[in-house]
Write an enzyme that holds these catalytic residues in place. Structure first.
Site, PDB file in Angstrom:
ATOM      1  N   CYS A  41       0.859  -1.186   0.000  1.00  0.00           N
ATOM      2  CA  CYS A  41       0.000   0.000   0.000  1.00  0.00           C
ATOM      3  C   CYS A  41       0.895   1.235   0.000  1.00  0.00           C
ATOM      4  CB  CYS A  41      -0.905   0.013   1.224  1.00  0.00           C
ATOM      5  SG  CYS A  41      -1.910  -1.478   1.432  1.00  0.00           S
ATOM      6  N   ARG A  79       1.212   1.723  -6.092  1.00  0.00           N
ATOM      7  CA  ARG A  79       1.374   0.785  -4.986  1.00  0.00           C
ATOM      8  C   ARG A  79       0.042   0.145  -4.561  1.00  0.00           C
ATOM      9  NH1 ARG A  79       6.191   1.030  -2.412  1.00  0.00           N
ATOM     10  NH2 ARG A  79       5.278   0.049  -0.581  1.00  0.00           N
ATOM     11  N   TRP A 100      -3.863  -1.527  -1.251  1.00  0.00           N
ATOM     12  CA  TRP A 100      -3.865  -2.799  -1.989  1.00  0.00           C
ATOM     13  C   TRP A 100      -4.312  -3.842  -0.982  1.00  0.00           C
ATOM     14  CZ3 TRP A 100      -3.762  -4.536  -6.750  1.00  0.00           C
ATOM     15  CH2 TRP A 100      -3.429  -5.861  -7.012  1.00  0.00           C
ATOM     16  N   ASN A 105       0.739  -0.116   6.173  1.00  0.00           N
ATOM     17  CA  ASN A 105       1.144  -0.972   5.056  1.00  0.00           C
ATOM     18  C   ASN A 105       1.767  -2.228   5.644  1.00  0.00           C
ATOM     19  OD1 ASN A 105       2.027  -2.076   2.663  1.00  0.00           O
ATOM     20  ND2 ASN A 105       3.738  -0.652   2.400  1.00  0.00           N
ATOM     21  N   GLY A 106       1.373  -3.402   5.158  1.00  0.00           N
ATOM     22  CA  GLY A 106       1.966  -4.639   5.641  1.00  0.00           C
ATOM     23  C   GLY A 106       0.924  -5.618   6.131  1.00  0.00           C
ATOM     24  N   GLU A 157       8.103 -20.574 -19.709  1.00  0.00           N
ATOM     25  CA  GLU A 157       7.950 -19.221 -19.173  1.00  0.00           C
ATOM     26  C   GLU A 157       9.079 -18.306 -19.647  1.00  0.00           C
ATOM     27  OE1 GLU A 157       6.734 -15.850 -17.012  1.00  0.00           O
ATOM     28  OE2 GLU A 157       5.719 -17.558 -17.915  1.00  0.00           O
ATOM     29  N   LYS A 193       8.470 -14.869 -21.829  1.00  0.00           N
ATOM     30  CA  LYS A 193       8.929 -13.534 -21.426  1.00  0.00           C
ATOM     31  C   LYS A 193       9.684 -12.855 -22.560  1.00  0.00           C
ATOM     32  CE  LYS A 193       7.081 -12.841 -17.751  1.00  0.00           C
ATOM     33  NZ  LYS A 193       5.990 -13.502 -18.467  1.00  0.00           N
ATOM     34  N   GLU A 207       7.195 -11.798 -25.246  1.00  0.00           N
ATOM     35  CA  GLU A 207       6.302 -10.720 -24.824  1.00  0.00           C
ATOM     36  C   GLU A 207       6.948  -9.343 -24.931  1.00  0.00           C
ATOM     37  OE1 GLU A 207       3.235 -12.192 -21.419  1.00  0.00           O
ATOM     38  OE2 GLU A 207       5.355 -12.214 -20.871  1.00  0.00           O
ATOM     39  N   HIS A 251      12.679 -34.492 -31.860  1.00  0.00           N
ATOM     40  CA  HIS A 251      11.473 -34.787 -32.634  1.00  0.00           C
ATOM     41  C   HIS A 251      10.975 -33.563 -33.396  1.00  0.00           C
ATOM     42  CE1 HIS A 251      11.028 -38.806 -30.963  1.00  0.00           C
ATOM     43  NE2 HIS A 251      11.368 -38.282 -29.800  1.00  0.00           N
ATOM     44  N   LYS A 253      -2.705  -6.020 -19.582  1.00  0.00           N
ATOM     45  CA  LYS A 253      -2.384  -6.634 -18.299  1.00  0.00           C
ATOM     46  C   LYS A 253      -3.414  -7.675 -17.898  1.00  0.00           C
ATOM     47  CE  LYS A 253       0.109  -7.220 -14.703  1.00  0.00           C
ATOM     48  NZ  LYS A 253       1.381  -7.919 -14.883  1.00  0.00           N
TER      49      LYS A 253
END
Length: 608
Positions: A2, A27, A74, A98-99, A481, A485, A488, A504, A603
């Site tokens: 946050c 944030r 958040w 925050n936390g 992955e 990346k 992308e 193959h 996103k």
């Protein structure tokens, strides 16, 4: 994750704090609020939604205040709502936080017995009431110090008190806070952007430190009250650089946030000495776990690769059969799934259209649904029977980084729980697996030390037209992955493949211009992968090895080789993933690509 902002000084605090909240919107952005002092009374304004909703609320306020604190949220405890938005109050005590407080339920129950009432679902109200309890007999800063002794977790918070209207008290423990020094005014914030337009002179608080901001200065102490002398630093960042914490791109910042996001995803969810994962965090019970016949894991994009890794973990350690589907395929293939099965949806945003449709299809057929999600209150979390929230914080870069590794950790914890209650993992097994995860944040920090090696690889190969990524077992999803990346963010063609499948088909592509990234983490597959490397070399291919198994054979056969420390086969994948993220990032930068907003991508994919 946050955003906190506080101001005390000779100017009107309200517009300054609102501006600071806006600068911290990256944030968190599900709700926001401000508390300001007028005529010895603290006024609070809070609004669910984007910060513009709060701004509308305060734009027409004509009062002037010289002290205010603000917050952008958040959500981690309690859905996004006006009631759960910060600041929170206990009589004259007002807090922004925050936390995560690990023991907030225990303290909350104790405070309820003492007559304190709670009006939100957050852990932050515990702070308000505890400080209020202690401030009755001592100054505000001493009440805060007494509160710190009672709470566990990671946190940063700022407190104001209507009976001591000339100060802001702020503390840091494993969550960032920085002080801004202005001309007759002082700031406290989660990050520099909040006040950069007003001050470039800053003091960064370290863990275990408290700041007391007055109209005419700042005092910094440790948690015991011992005064500290701190260096004042001058920030040279531009405002846009500051939002990224000095990093060139949000993606790089988010890569470097992974030690913290992984620690937050684990925090409060394990009992290490007993080898226990707190299954209530998943919404599961021992009875539900023992009745599972089969598990289906469904996801899209990067989350699909986490799902594949989850299959390896669950089948190996919990011995439950697992099917993995791309969400858009699952919903149309008439799957054989019923009430004896557990359906797991993995989604960073909780709003991915195909994944939501798959959840609805599975539930329609009677399966219980568990969502692994990063956004509290999202559609996926509301429509699922159970939910496990990763605590990776907002991800601004379109290409997922920290959300992916947090998903791996969530699946790892789930696997330990499944194995424990299905009897496939002993208590000692679980203790060892949990102890391994404590090593991950520090081992990631060691990976960051290898960035110069990664830059050399990027500089050598950023003009290459094609890349091949190879891995066996748990390394195969990571190869997928890594290739994703690179595609992308750099627009380079890349393929992830099982190393044993290379002969193959893909072997036809290999020549002296083809970089081949080989991932090697498992002793079980060592000899087989070495054979695959030999196959690449014999056709002129360039081998880049990423491995947790230091061996002269690997080094001799590779044009480039980067080692990470060995934790275990499953968690090593996180370390290798971060190497691959950095390789993709630096190649994209050298190619001049828009790293944070790559072309054609969004996103959150909320349409089919």
């Amino acid at each position: 994750m946050c955003g906190i902002i506080g101001y005390i000084g000779n100017n009107n605090a309200i517009p300054i704090v609102i501006d600071g909240i806006k600068k911290l919107e990256y944030r968190g952005y599900d709700s926001s609020g401000i508390a300001y002092l007028v005529d010895s009374q603290i006024v609070i304004k809070r609004k669910k939604g984007k910060i513009d909703e709060l701004k509308k609320e305060v734009d027409n306020i004509s009062v002037v205040s010289n002290l205010a604190i603000g917050h952008t949220r958040w959500a981690t405890h309690g859905k996004p709502s006006d009631e759960n938005a910060h600041p929170h109050r206990s009589d004259g005590i007002v807090v922004v936080h925050n936390g995560i407080l690990e023991n907030f339920l225990e303290i909350k129950n104790s405070l309820k017995k003492e007559g304190y009432l709670f009006s939100s679902e957050t852990d932050t109200e515990v702070l308000c009431h505890l400080i209020h309890k202690y401030v009755k007999t001592r100054p505000l800063e001493d009440a805060v110090r007494e509160t710190i002794k009672k709470i566990k977790g990671s946190y940063a918070f700022a407190v104001i008190y209507d009976k001591e209207p000339n100060k802001i008290v702020a503390v840091r423990k494993e969550s960032p806070l920085v002080i801004g020094l202005g001309n007759g005014e002082y700031f406290i914030a989660s990050d520099v952007p909040a006040f950069l337009n007003y001050s470039k002179e800053v003091i960064f608080l370290n863990d275990g430190e408290m700041a007391i901001l007055y109209n005419d200065g700042v005092i910094i102490t440790d948690f015991e009250g011992n005064p500290l002398t701190k260096e004042v630093q001058v920030i040279s960042w531009t405002p846009s650089m500051a939002e990224k914490g000095g990093y060139r791109h949000f993606m790089l910042k988010e890569i470097y946030e992974q030690p913290r996001s992984i620690a937050d995803t684990v925090r409060g969810r394990i009992i290490p000495e007993k080898g226990l994962v707190v299954i209530e965090e998943f919404g599961l019970t021992e009875d539900i776990i023992q009745r599972i016949k089969k598990i289906f894991i469904v996801a899209c994009g990067t989350s699909y690769h986490a799902a594949l890794l989850g299959k390896y973990m669950i089948e190996e350690m919990a011995r439950i059969p697992v099917e993995v589907d791309i969400a858009s395929e699952f919903r149309y293939r008439n799957p054989i799934i019923d009430e004896r099965d557990l359906f797991i949806a993995i989604t960073q945003s909780g709003e991915t259209a195909d994944t939501l449709a798959a959840i609805r299809e599975a539930r329609k057929r009677g399966a219980k649904c568990l969502s692994i999600c990063n956004v509290l209150g999202s559609t996926a979390s509301r429509e699922s029977d159970f939910v496990f929230y990763t605590h990776s914080g907002p991800e601004i870069g379109v290409a997922s980084t920290k959300a992916f590794t947090a998903q791996i950790v969530a699946l790892y914890l789930l696997t330990i729980a499944l194995g424990k209650y299905r009897g496939t993992l002993s208590e000692n097994d679980c203790i060892a697996l949990i102890n391994d995860i404590f090593r991950v944040p520090s081992e990631i920090e060691k990976v960051f030390e290898k960035e110069n090696e990664i830059k050399k690889i990027a500089k050598r190969f950023f003009k290459s037209a094609d890349f091949l990524y190879l891995g066996r077992g748990v390394d195969f999803p990571i190869a997928l992955e890594g290739a994703l990346k690179l595609k992308e963010i750099s627009y380079v063609h890349a393929e992830g493949y099982p190393a044993g499948e290379m002969k193959h088909g893909p072997i036809a592509l290999i020549d002296e211009d083809m970089p081949v990234l080989v991932i090697l983490n498992s002793r079980r597959h060592f000899d087989k992968v070495i054979t695959n490397i030999e196959e690449v070399r014999s056709r002129g291919g360039i081998v880049i090895s990423l491995s947790s198994l230091e061996s002269p054979v690997v080094r001799d056969l590779s044009s480039f080789c980067i080692y990470v420390d060995n934790i275990n086969d499953y968690l090593n994948t996180i370390l290798i993933t971060i190497l691959l993220q950095l390789i993709a990032y630096h190649i994209a930068v050298l190619r001049g690509c828009d790293v944070d907003q790559p072309r054609n991508l969004a996103k959150s994919v909320t349409v089919e």
